[in-house]
Each structure stands twice: as structure tokens, then as C-alpha cells.
Design a protein around this motif. Structure first.
Motif, PDB file in Angstrom:
ATOM      1  N   ARG A  37       0.832  -1.203   0.000  1.00  0.00           N
ATOM      2  CA  ARG A  37       0.000   0.000   0.000  1.00  0.00           C
ATOM      3  C   ARG A  37       0.869   1.257   0.000  1.00  0.00           C
ATOM      4  NH1 ARG A  37      -5.300   1.252   3.830  1.00  0.00           N
ATOM      5  NH2 ARG A  37      -6.302   2.627   2.322  1.00  0.00           N
ATOM      6  N   TYR A  38       1.972   1.203   0.732  1.00  0.00           N
ATOM      7  CA  TYR A  38       2.892   2.344   0.769  1.00  0.00           C
ATOM      8  C   TYR A  38       3.687   2.439  -0.532  1.00  0.00           C
ATOM      9  CZ  TYR A  38       1.669   2.614   5.673  1.00  0.00           C
ATOM     10  OH  TYR A  38       0.962   2.736   6.842  1.00  0.00           O
ATOM     11  N   VAL A  39       4.035   1.286  -1.090  1.00  0.00           N
ATOM     12  CA  VAL A  39       4.782   1.266  -2.360  1.00  0.00           C
ATOM     13  C   VAL A  39       3.980   1.953  -3.454  1.00  0.00           C
ATOM     14  CG1 VAL A  39       5.621  -0.253  -4.199  1.00  0.00           C
ATOM     15  CG2 VAL A  39       6.160  -0.781  -1.818  1.00  0.00           C
ATOM     16  N   TYR A  40       2.679   1.645  -3.523  1.00  0.00           N
ATOM     17  CA  TYR A  40       1.833   2.240  -4.545  1.00  0.00           C
ATOM     18  C   TYR A  40       1.418   3.672  -4.194  1.00  0.00           C
ATOM     19  CZ  TYR A  40       1.289  -2.477  -6.498  1.00  0.00           C
ATOM     20  OH  TYR A  40       1.516  -3.716  -7.054  1.00  0.00           O
ATOM     21  N   SER A  41       1.253   3.958  -2.910  1.00  0.00           N
ATOM     22  CA  SER A  41       0.761   5.271  -2.491  1.00  0.00           C
ATOM     23  C   SER A  41       1.789   6.370  -2.672  1.00  0.00           C
ATOM     24  CB  SER A  41       0.320   5.225  -1.020  1.00  0.00           C
ATOM     25  OG  SER A  41      -0.763   4.340  -0.833  1.00  0.00           O
ATOM     26  N   TYR A  42       3.071   6.040  -2.498  1.00  0.00           N
ATOM     27  CA  TYR A  42       4.116   7.057  -2.540  1.00  0.00           C
ATOM     28  C   TYR A  42       4.936   7.036  -3.823  1.00  0.00           C
ATOM     29  CZ  TYR A  42       2.806   7.730   2.301  1.00  0.00           C
ATOM     30  OH  TYR A  42       2.097   7.990   3.442  1.00  0.00           O
ATOM     31  N   GLY A  43       4.397   6.442  -4.863  1.00  0.00           N
ATOM     32  CA  GLY A  43       5.012   6.540  -6.170  1.00  0.00           C
ATOM     33  C   GLY A  43       6.231   5.676  -6.394  1.00  0.00           C
ATOM     34  N   ILE A  44       6.503   4.730  -5.478  1.00  0.00           N
ATOM     35  CA  ILE A  44       7.629   3.824  -5.684  1.00  0.00           C
ATOM     36  C   ILE A  44       7.328   2.914  -6.870  1.00  0.00           C
ATOM     37  CG2 ILE A  44       9.014   1.982  -4.626  1.00  0.00           C
ATOM     38  CD1 ILE A  44       8.319   3.247  -1.900  1.00  0.00           C
ATOM     39  N   ARG A  45       6.069   2.572  -7.011  1.00  0.00           N
ATOM     40  CA  ARG A  45       5.612   1.799  -8.157  1.00  0.00           C
ATOM     41  C   ARG A  45       4.210   2.250  -8.522  1.00  0.00           C
ATOM     42  NH1 ARG A  45       4.910  -4.783  -8.693  1.00  0.00           N
ATOM     43  NH2 ARG A  45       5.198  -4.888 -10.953  1.00  0.00           N
ATOM     44  N   LYS A  46       3.904   2.256  -9.811  1.00  0.00           N
ATOM     45  CA  LYS A  46       2.578   2.667 -10.245  1.00  0.00           C
ATOM     46  C   LYS A  46       1.535   1.622  -9.847  1.00  0.00           C
ATOM     47  CE  LYS A  46       3.913   5.382 -14.313  1.00  0.00           C
ATOM     48  NZ  LYS A  46       3.740   5.542 -15.777  1.00  0.00           N
ATOM     49  N   PRO A  47       0.347   2.067  -9.421  1.00  0.00           N
ATOM     50  CA  PRO A  47      -0.737   1.117  -9.125  1.00  0.00           C
ATOM     51  C   PRO A  47      -1.067   0.252 -10.347  1.00  0.00           C
ATOM     52  CG  PRO A  47      -1.279   3.296  -8.290  1.00  0.00           C
ATOM     53  CD  PRO A  47      -0.046   3.459  -9.137  1.00  0.00           C
ATOM     54  N   LYS A  48      -1.546  -0.962 -10.090  1.00  0.00           N
ATOM     55  CA  LYS A  48      -1.848  -1.891 -11.177  1.00  0.00           C
ATOM     56  C   LYS A  48      -2.848  -1.300 -12.167  1.00  0.00           C
ATOM     57  CE  LYS A  48      -0.984  -6.130  -8.534  1.00  0.00           C
ATOM     58  NZ  LYS A  48      -1.574  -7.385  -8.011  1.00  0.00           N
ATOM     59  N   GLY A  49      -3.874  -0.646 -11.649  1.00  0.00           N
ATOM     60  CA  GLY A  49      -4.887  -0.083 -12.528  1.00  0.00           C
ATOM     61  C   GLY A  49      -4.341   0.996 -13.445  1.00  0.00           C
ATOM     62  N   LEU A  50      -3.396   1.785 -12.945  1.00  0.00           N
ATOM     63  CA  LEU A  50      -2.796   2.825 -13.759  1.00  0.00           C
ATOM     64  C   LEU A  50      -1.949   2.223 -14.871  1.00  0.00           C
ATOM     65  CD1 LEU A  50      -2.268   5.776 -14.348  1.00  0.00           C
ATOM     66  CD2 LEU A  50      -0.455   5.763 -12.614  1.00  0.00           C
ATOM     67  N   ARG A  51      -1.217   1.165 -14.529  1.00  0.00           N
ATOM     68  CA  ARG A  51      -0.432   0.482 -15.560  1.00  0.00           C
ATOM     69  C   ARG A  51      -1.356  -0.137 -16.618  1.00  0.00           C
ATOM     70  NH1 ARG A  51       2.441  -3.670 -12.325  1.00  0.00           N
ATOM     71  NH2 ARG A  51       1.738  -2.721 -10.391  1.00  0.00           N
ATOM     72  N   ALA A  52      -2.454  -0.714 -16.154  1.00  0.00           N
ATOM     73  CA  ALA A  52      -3.415  -1.317 -17.078  1.00  0.00           C
ATOM     74  C   ALA A  52      -4.006  -0.265 -18.017  1.00  0.00           C
ATOM     75  CB  ALA A  52      -4.532  -2.011 -16.297  1.00  0.00           C
ATOM     76  N   TYR A  53      -4.121   0.982 -17.542  1.00  0.00           N
ATOM     77  CA  TYR A  53      -4.654   2.077 -18.361  1.00  0.00           C
ATOM     78  C   TYR A  53      -3.615   2.591 -19.354  1.00  0.00           C
ATOM     79  CZ  TYR A  53      -6.485   6.710 -19.568  1.00  0.00           C
ATOM     80  OH  TYR A  53      -6.911   7.822 -20.244  1.00  0.00           O
TER      81      TYR A  53
END
Length: 257
Positions: free
Chosen positions: A68-84
Motif C-alpha cells: 500500500r505504501y509502495v503504490y501510495s508514494y510513487g515507488i511503483r505505479k498502481p496496477k490499474g494505472l499500468r493497465a490504463y
């Protein structure tokens, strides 16, 4: 409901579908109780009709613990954003995948990522490779060759689907031949795909041993690599994968090693 405690912090819409934004906002408010459910596990996938357009809506679960912290703080893009974002790359390389419509992101008052939604045009291809599981000889040989061509061309164009599994490869056959469409593309690799890396990408495909052997031989031909070496790489990796898989899950087809 968890989503009531959160607010939308990102709302991206494909310019082609900008006119649908009011309908998308309404859809989010009724998502829990309406729509046709086609998948319900950690993530929930439903299909909605928007003025005659079939729309696939995938709600990604709220990440747990460190993710949750990895995705929240921009360390990695959320899955849905990558899918988009990824469909633009695939479509530009003539690899079929559903056209993206929108991405919506919710966060809590502390800024931690909540649910994310990815909307795309629903692919109407009625088949997946799951159907090959217990298919009889004489019914799948041409399909195996065409899957091999599709996979090889994808790899030669610098695209590797990290979840290249039976359910993520949709297909149909018409008077123009076979057509393939890949879904669930939030885990991708873009760059040079070596022969070995490409072959190992085939290990999760299932079905009769002969189906895989035909597929691998055709893939080797397409990429101009040694057929015997290709078979040794894939069949060994395949056996190991399915033996490990069988320890945790029931295998719904007769596994031939």
C-alpha cells in the motif's frame, strides 16, 4: 462501505471517451450492486452497458501491508494505472488488447491508496485457451500454430506479457483466420525478448502435451532457433511449473509431462 471514507484523487479518461465521464461517475456509485459480474476474487470485474458500448470495469483490491505504501508514494505505479497506460504501447505495436476508457483512483484522508478502477472496451472474443485443456487430438493443431505465431510476433516487437496464461489470451476464428487479444496487462516487460526468455514465457500454457509441442516447434521456426533446444527449455520448465502448481491447486486437465 470502505469507499465512502475515501475520495477520488485521480480521474483519467481517454479523450476518445471524454463524453462518457458523467456516466462513469454514476457507474462508480452503483458499481457494488449493478452490472454483470464476470470475475470475483481479490479483484472484482463487471461488465456494464453504456449507451450500447460494452464496458469492462475492473476494481483492484486495496493493497495490503507494505504494498500500500509502495503504490501510495510513487515507488511503483498502481496496477490499474499500468493497465490504463500499457494498451497504448501494445496497440502501437499492432498487438490487440482492449481499448482503455478510464482510470479512477481513490485514497483515504491520509493519502493511502484505496480502490482503483480500470475501464476498457469489452473484448467480444468468445474463447480462451482454457478450452484446450481436454481437447481431442485433431481439434487444436492449427490453433497451437497460430498461438505460436502470435506469441513470437509479440516477443519480436519487444513485448512480454508476464501473466501469459490461458485466461489472459482471448481468441476467435472467422473467415479471415485466427485473432488474438491479450488482457490483464498490468504486468508487462518492454524491451528485447531473448529466445530463452520468450520460450520460458510459454510454460504456463496448458492442455495436451502435443498442443504444447506443436506450439513450441512453430515458435522456434518463427524465431529461427533450434527446435530441439526450444522443446527442451519449454517442456522442462512446463513440467516444473505444473508439478508445483499441482501441489496447491487441482489441475482440471490430464497433465502429461
Amino acid at each position: 462501505m470502505i469507499i465512502c471514507k475515501m475520495r477520488i484523487t485521480k480521474f483519467l479518461v481517454n479523450p476518445k471517451y471524454a463524453a462518457l465521464k458523467p456516466m462513469i461517475i454514476h457507474l462508480l456509485s452503483v458499481f457494488e450492486n449493478e452490472g454483470e459480474t464476470i470475475h470475483r476474487k481479490r479483484n472484482l470485474i463487471k461488465v456494464f452497458d453504456m449507451n450500447g458500448l460494452k464496458v469492462n470495469v475492473k476494481r483492484y483490491h486495496i493493497p495490503s501491508s507494505i504494498n500500500r505504501y509502495v503504490y501510495s508514494y510513487g515507488i511503483r505505479k498502481p496496477k490499474g494505472l499500468r493497465a490504463y497506460e500499457y494498451p497504448a504501447i501494445l496497440l502501437d505495436r499492432n498487438i490487440e488488447t482492449p481499448e482503455p476508457i478510464a482510470y479512477i483512483e481513490y485514497r483515504n484522508p491520509a493519502g493511502l491508496l484505496g480502490y482503483t478502477y480500470f475501464l476498457s472496451v469489452q473484448c467480444d472474443y468468445e474463447h480462451t485457451l482454457y478450452e484446450v485443456g481436454n481437447a481431442e487430438r485433431g481439434t487444436y493443431e492449427e490453433l497451437a500454430k497460430q498461438v505460436a505465431h502470435f506469441a513470437a510476433q509479440m516477443h519480436l516487437r519487444g513485448v512480454l506479457h508476464k501473466d501469459f496464461t490461458p485466461g489472459n489470451i482471448l481468441w476467435k476464428e472467422d473467415n479471415q483466420g485466427y485473432h488474438f487479444c491479450v488482457v490483464d496487462i498490468n504486468r508487462m516487460y518492454f524491451g528485447r525478448v531473448s529466445a530463452r526468455k520468450g520460450l520460458l514465457n510459454l510454460k504456463k500454457l496448458w492442455g495436451p502435451k502435443l498442443f504444447i509441442e506443436i506450439l513450441v516447434r512453430e515458435y522456434a521456426c518463427e524465431r529461427h532457433i533450434d527446435e530441439k533446444w526450444a522443446l527442451s527449455v519449454v517442456m522442462s520448465a512446463r513440467a516444473q511449473f505444473w508439478k508445483e502448481y499441482g501441489k496447491r491447486h487441482e489441475i482440471p486437465f490430464q497433465l502429461e509431462i
